[in-house]
Scaffold this motif. Structure first.
Motif, PDB file in Angstrom:
ATOM      1  N   SER A   4       0.117  11.278   5.975  1.00 13.22           N
ATOM      2  CA  SER A   4      -0.177  12.712   5.931  1.00 13.22           C
ATOM      3  C   SER A   4       1.108  13.510   5.739  1.00 13.22           C
ATOM      4  CB  SER A   4      -0.873  13.150   7.223  1.00 13.22           C
ATOM      5  OG  SER A   4      -2.121  12.511   7.371  1.00 13.22           O
ATOM      6  N   ALA A   5       2.158  13.099   6.434  1.00 15.35           N
ATOM      7  CA  ALA A   5       3.436  13.798   6.312  1.00 15.35           C
ATOM      8  C   ALA A   5       4.018  13.648   4.909  1.00 15.35           C
ATOM      9  CB  ALA A   5       4.417  13.265   7.354  1.00 15.35           C
ATOM     10  N   ILE A   6       3.919  12.449   4.349  1.00 20.97           N
ATOM     11  CA  ILE A   6       4.435  12.212   2.997  1.00 20.97           C
ATOM     12  C   ILE A   6       3.685  13.071   1.978  1.00 20.97           C
ATOM     13  CG2 ILE A   6       4.607  10.494   1.148  1.00 20.97           C
ATOM     14  CD1 ILE A   6       5.090   8.390   3.350  1.00 20.97           C
ATOM     15  N   ALA A   7       2.364  13.114   2.100  1.00 21.30           N
ATOM     16  CA  ALA A   7       1.566  13.907   1.169  1.00 21.30           C
ATOM     17  C   ALA A   7       1.917  15.390   1.283  1.00 21.30           C
ATOM     18  CB  ALA A   7       0.078  13.694   1.441  1.00 21.30           C
ATOM     19  N   ALA A   8       2.040  15.874   2.517  1.00 21.94           N
ATOM     20  CA  ALA A   8       2.369  17.283   2.726  1.00 21.94           C
ATOM     21  C   ALA A   8       3.760  17.613   2.189  1.00 21.94           C
ATOM     22  CB  ALA A   8       2.268  17.626   4.210  1.00 21.94           C
ATOM     23  N   GLU A   9       4.721  16.706   2.398  1.00 20.95           N
ATOM     24  CA  GLU A   9       6.081  16.923   1.899  1.00 20.95           C
ATOM     25  C   GLU A   9       6.112  16.998   0.376  1.00 20.95           C
ATOM     26  OE1 GLU A   9       8.076  13.625   3.614  1.00 20.95           O
ATOM     27  OE2 GLU A   9       8.035  14.460   5.650  1.00 20.95           O
ATOM     28  N   ASN A  10       5.129  16.387  -0.270  1.00 23.58           N
ATOM     29  CA  ASN A  10       5.055  16.426  -1.735  1.00 23.58           C
ATOM     30  C   ASN A  10       4.170  17.556  -2.242  1.00 23.58           C
ATOM     31  OD1 ASN A  10       6.357  13.943  -3.318  1.00 23.58           O
ATOM     32  ND2 ASN A  10       5.730  13.232  -1.285  1.00 23.58           N
ATOM     33  N   GLY A  11       3.802  18.461  -1.352  1.00 25.94           N
ATOM     34  CA  GLY A  11       3.098  19.667  -1.756  1.00 25.94           C
ATOM     35  C   GLY A  11       1.589  19.576  -1.794  1.00 25.94           C
ATOM     36  N   PHE A  12       1.003  18.517  -1.218  1.00 25.61           N
ATOM     37  CA  PHE A  12      -0.444  18.359  -1.242  1.00 25.61           C
ATOM     38  C   PHE A  12      -1.063  18.815   0.075  1.00 25.61           C
ATOM     39  CE2 PHE A  12       1.020  15.351  -4.433  1.00 25.61           C
ATOM     40  CZ  PHE A  12       0.161  15.634  -5.489  1.00 25.61           C
ATOM     41  N   SER A  63       0.837  -1.202   0.000  1.00 27.27           N
ATOM     42  CA  SER A  63       0.000   0.000   0.000  1.00 27.27           C
ATOM     43  C   SER A  63       0.870   1.249   0.000  1.00 27.27           C
ATOM     44  CB  SER A  63      -0.958  -0.003   1.186  1.00 27.27           C
ATOM     45  OG  SER A  63      -0.264  -0.107   2.411  1.00 27.27           O
ATOM     46  N   GLY A  64       2.045   1.168   0.645  1.00 24.34           N
ATOM     47  CA  GLY A  64       2.973   2.298   0.631  1.00 24.34           C
ATOM     48  C   GLY A  64       3.497   2.586  -0.756  1.00 24.34           C
ATOM     49  N   GLN A  65       3.819   1.525  -1.510  1.00 21.24           N
ATOM     50  CA  GLN A  65       4.309   1.703  -2.877  1.00 21.24           C
ATOM     51  C   GLN A  65       3.213   2.284  -3.774  1.00 21.24           C
ATOM     52  OE1 GLN A  65       7.484   1.248  -4.313  1.00 21.24           O
ATOM     53  NE2 GLN A  65       6.362   2.370  -5.892  1.00 21.24           N
ATOM     54  N   ARG A  66       1.999   1.794  -3.584  1.00 15.08           N
ATOM     55  CA  ARG A  66       0.889   2.300  -4.401  1.00 15.08           C
ATOM     56  C   ARG A  66       0.557   3.746  -4.037  1.00 15.08           C
ATOM     57  NH1 ARG A  66      -2.863  -3.257  -4.601  1.00 15.08           N
ATOM     58  NH2 ARG A  66      -1.619  -4.239  -6.252  1.00 15.08           N
ATOM     59  N   PHE A  67       0.749   4.104  -2.798  1.00 14.69           N
ATOM     60  CA  PHE A  67       0.559   5.490  -2.374  1.00 14.69           C
ATOM     61  C   PHE A  67       1.602   6.385  -3.042  1.00 14.69           C
ATOM     62  CE2 PHE A  67       1.163   8.745   1.151  1.00 14.69           C
ATOM     63  CZ  PHE A  67       0.020   9.462   0.837  1.00 14.69           C
ATOM     64  N   GLU A  68       2.838   5.917  -3.090  1.00 15.18           N
ATOM     65  CA  GLU A  68       3.909   6.668  -3.756  1.00 15.18           C
ATOM     66  C   GLU A  68       3.623   6.810  -5.247  1.00 15.18           C
ATOM     67  OE1 GLU A  68       8.680   6.170  -4.754  1.00 15.18           O
ATOM     68  OE2 GLU A  68       7.832   5.150  -3.003  1.00 15.18           O
ATOM     69  N   ASP A  69       3.157   5.723  -5.881  1.00 12.55           N
ATOM     70  CA  ASP A  69       2.812   5.771  -7.311  1.00 12.55           C
ATOM     71  C   ASP A  69       1.694   6.780  -7.566  1.00 12.55           C
ATOM     72  OD1 ASP A  69       4.688   3.817  -7.787  1.00 12.55           O
ATOM     73  OD2 ASP A  69       3.236   2.173  -7.896  1.00 12.55           O
ATOM     74  N   LEU A  70       0.724   6.814  -6.667  1.00 10.62           N
ATOM     75  CA  LEU A  70      -0.391   7.748  -6.796  1.00 10.62           C
ATOM     76  C   LEU A  70       0.101   9.192  -6.729  1.00 10.62           C
ATOM     77  CD1 LEU A  70      -3.413   8.542  -6.787  1.00 10.62           C
ATOM     78  CD2 LEU A  70      -3.375   8.223  -4.294  1.00 10.62           C
ATOM     79  N   ILE A  71       0.950   9.485  -5.769  1.00  5.80           N
ATOM     80  CA  ILE A  71       1.472  10.843  -5.631  1.00  5.80           C
ATOM     81  C   ILE A  71       2.241  11.254  -6.884  1.00  5.80           C
ATOM     82  CG2 ILE A  71       3.235  12.195  -4.410  1.00  5.80           C
ATOM     83  CD1 ILE A  71       2.241  10.949  -1.825  1.00  5.80           C
ATOM     84  N   ASN A  72       3.037  10.342  -7.411  1.00  6.33           N
ATOM     85  CA  ASN A  72       3.783  10.650  -8.638  1.00  6.33           C
ATOM     86  C   ASN A  72       2.841  10.906  -9.808  1.00  6.33           C
ATOM     87  OD1 ASN A  72       6.263  10.400  -7.354  1.00  6.33           O
ATOM     88  ND2 ASN A  72       6.458   8.226  -7.839  1.00  6.33           N
ATOM     89  N   TYR A  73       1.786  10.108  -9.906  1.00  7.82           N
ATOM     90  CA  TYR A  73       0.802  10.288 -10.976  1.00  7.82           C
ATOM     91  C   TYR A  73       0.132  11.663 -10.863  1.00  7.82           C
ATOM     92  CZ  TYR A  73      -3.768  10.010 -13.231  1.00  7.82           C
ATOM     93  OH  TYR A  73      -4.891  10.284 -13.961  1.00  7.82           O
ATOM     94  N   LYS A 104       1.270  14.376  -9.479  1.00 10.35           N
ATOM     95  CA  LYS A 104       2.223  15.447  -9.769  1.00 10.35           C
ATOM     96  C   LYS A 104       2.533  15.520 -11.263  1.00 10.35           C
ATOM     97  CE  LYS A 104       5.677  15.802  -6.784  1.00 10.35           C
ATOM     98  NZ  LYS A 104       6.753  15.395  -5.849  1.00 10.35           N
ATOM     99  N   GLU A 105       2.731  14.357 -11.880  1.00 10.33           N
ATOM    100  CA  GLU A 105       3.049  14.330 -13.311  1.00 10.33           C
ATOM    101  C   GLU A 105       1.912  14.872 -14.164  1.00 10.33           C
ATOM    102  OE1 GLU A 105       3.986  10.276 -14.045  1.00 10.33           O
ATOM    103  OE2 GLU A 105       5.877  10.343 -12.906  1.00 10.33           O
ATOM    104  N   ASN A 106       0.677  14.635 -13.721  1.00 10.62           N
ATOM    105  CA  ASN A 106      -0.482  15.069 -14.506  1.00 10.62           C
ATOM    106  C   ASN A 106      -1.108  16.363 -13.998  1.00 10.62           C
ATOM    107  OD1 ASN A 106      -1.258  12.704 -16.531  1.00 10.62           O
ATOM    108  ND2 ASN A 106      -0.511  11.763 -14.633  1.00 10.62           N
ATOM    109  N   LYS A 107      -0.432  16.992 -13.024  1.00 11.54           N
ATOM    110  CA  LYS A 107      -0.860  18.290 -12.496  1.00 11.54           C
ATOM    111  C   LYS A 107      -2.345  18.291 -12.110  1.00 11.54           C
ATOM    112  CE  LYS A 107       2.618  21.013 -14.958  1.00 11.54           C
ATOM    113  NZ  LYS A 107       3.438  19.870 -15.414  1.00 11.54           N
TER     114      LYS A 107
END
Length: 377
Positions: free
Chosen positions: A264-272, A222-232, A234-237
């Motif tokens: 929550s911390a990971i999402a915030a660190e990525n600007g969300f 689930s952590g990997q899929r969460f990371e993939d989601l965040i990248n998606y 960001k890439e698609n704005k």
């Protein structure tokens, strides 16, 4: 002549067989759940009519009510959520949203990061979403990402999975009828697909987590899929924000809170932007003994409190109510609210009489059918 006659007969047989397979597939492809009706109902919303879409799990549709948000704040929304939705479904849901709607913001439920690798891969929870999607490139990609190529047939051909539903043919007819009621406008998609329980939950030894900041690493899958989601995102704005719906905790549940703190911390660190409503339950005036039916889900009393607060917060941040809608859309959402009021009146009667009932699409259909001046009138 005989040659052509034989060809015509073969073609006729082929057409009959094809029609039989298609009809059987359509009739039998049911999970007998409010989740399936909610997903299919999303595709019946007028195109580009939603100001906000929330994707995620049961915590979404038991906490946030789009009919109340419309009445209170004047913006349109949809809870595109299924029970126990794993984190791996979020990207697929967002792609479906973007293919039909142009919301100002998409809110994404963090509940999926609570699932370990085994729970993340539960087939039944995945099928609540995938099997109710129309066939598309996104559906194929979702299956390949989550299940691989080896099992493609059983996921793309519903009859291979649901053929045993012949044993429940009356239920198949009933759920097919629900879908057609939405298609024909006899039931409106959102208020017809609410789901909750009339009842309360009394708990002791609760822990206040509003200042609890401990964290722990996410589960691998689930952590990997969460990371993939965040990248998606960001890439698609994509204009998205993450949220955690309010729940209550005891000592045994603190692991969940640590995982939510980490996500929550990971999402915030990525600007969300992150809305952690666990930390705003006092502002919502939520009572664990009156407003919940279990630790992770609000009843309809709690839902009113939470929705009013959340809708106001989101509207302030994204100015959703400034969106202009045609009169036809406004009339639809006014009708949604009228349907919601009928279901809420049924819920109140249950609560007054001490009846604990799961309010599903079947109950809602019965309630709306028994009331004069139905939701479409």
């Amino acid at each position: 002549m005989k040659h052509w006659k034989g060809m015509v007969e073969l073609a006729a047989i082929f057409l009959v067989i094809t029609a039989s397979i298609c009809t059987s597939t359509y009739l039998l492809n049911h999970q007998f759940s409010t989740d399936e009706v909610r997903v299919r109902g999303f595709y019946m919303e007028p195109k580009n009519s939603l100001d906000m879409v929330i994707v995620g799990s049961s915590a979404v549709y038991t906490t946030f009510n789009s009919s109340i948000a419309w009445k209170e704040e004047g913006f349109t929304s949809y809870a595109l959520a299924t029970s126990g939705a794993p984190m791996g479904l979020a990207k697929s849901m967002i792609k479906e949203v973007k293919s039909r709607q142009d919301p100002k913001v998409v809110l994404i439920d963090l509940n999926g990061i609570l699932y370990n690798d085994e729970m993340e891969q539960r087939e039944g929870m995945t099928r609540l979403w995938v099997d109710n999607m129309p066939i598309s490139g996104n559906k194929i990609e979702t299956i390949q990402e989550l299940k691989g190529n080896g099992d493609l047939l059983s996921w793309c051909v519903p009859l291979s999975t649901y053929h045993t539903n012949w044993e429940k043919i009356l239920s198949c007819f009933r759920y097919t009828n629900y879908e057609w009621k939405m298609r024909l406008g006899e039931r409106l998609p959102y208020s017809f697909t609410m789901r909750t329980i009339s009842g309360t939950s009394k708990r002791k030894k609760l822990v206040d987590v509003q200042k609890y900041e401990n964290r722990q690493p996410l589960y691998p899958l689930s952590g990997q899929r969460f990371e993939d989601l965040i990248n998606y995102l960001k890439e698609n704005k994509i204009n998205a924000a993450f949220f955690n719906m309010p729940r209550y905790y005891d000592e045994q549940m603190l692991e969940q809170r640590r995982l939510l703190n980490e996500a929550s911390a990971i999402a915030a660190e990525n600007g969300f932007k992150v809305y952690d409503f666990d930390k705003e339950i006092d502002q919502m005036n939520l009572d664990p003994n009156k407003d919940y039916y279990n630790s992770g889900h609000l009843n309809m009393d709690g839902q009113i409190k939470a929705t009013k607060y959340i809708a106001r917060r989101i509207n302030q941040d994204y100015q959703l109510s400034k969106q202009e809608h045609e009169e036809e859309i406004k009339e639809l959402w006014d009708a949604e609210y009228e349907a919601y009021k009928k279901v809420f009146a049924h819920y109140q009667e249950n609560m007054k009489n001490g009846i604990r009932e799961e309010i599903t699409v079947e109950v809602i259909d019965k309630v709306l059918s028994e009331n004069k001046g139905d939701s479409n009138e």
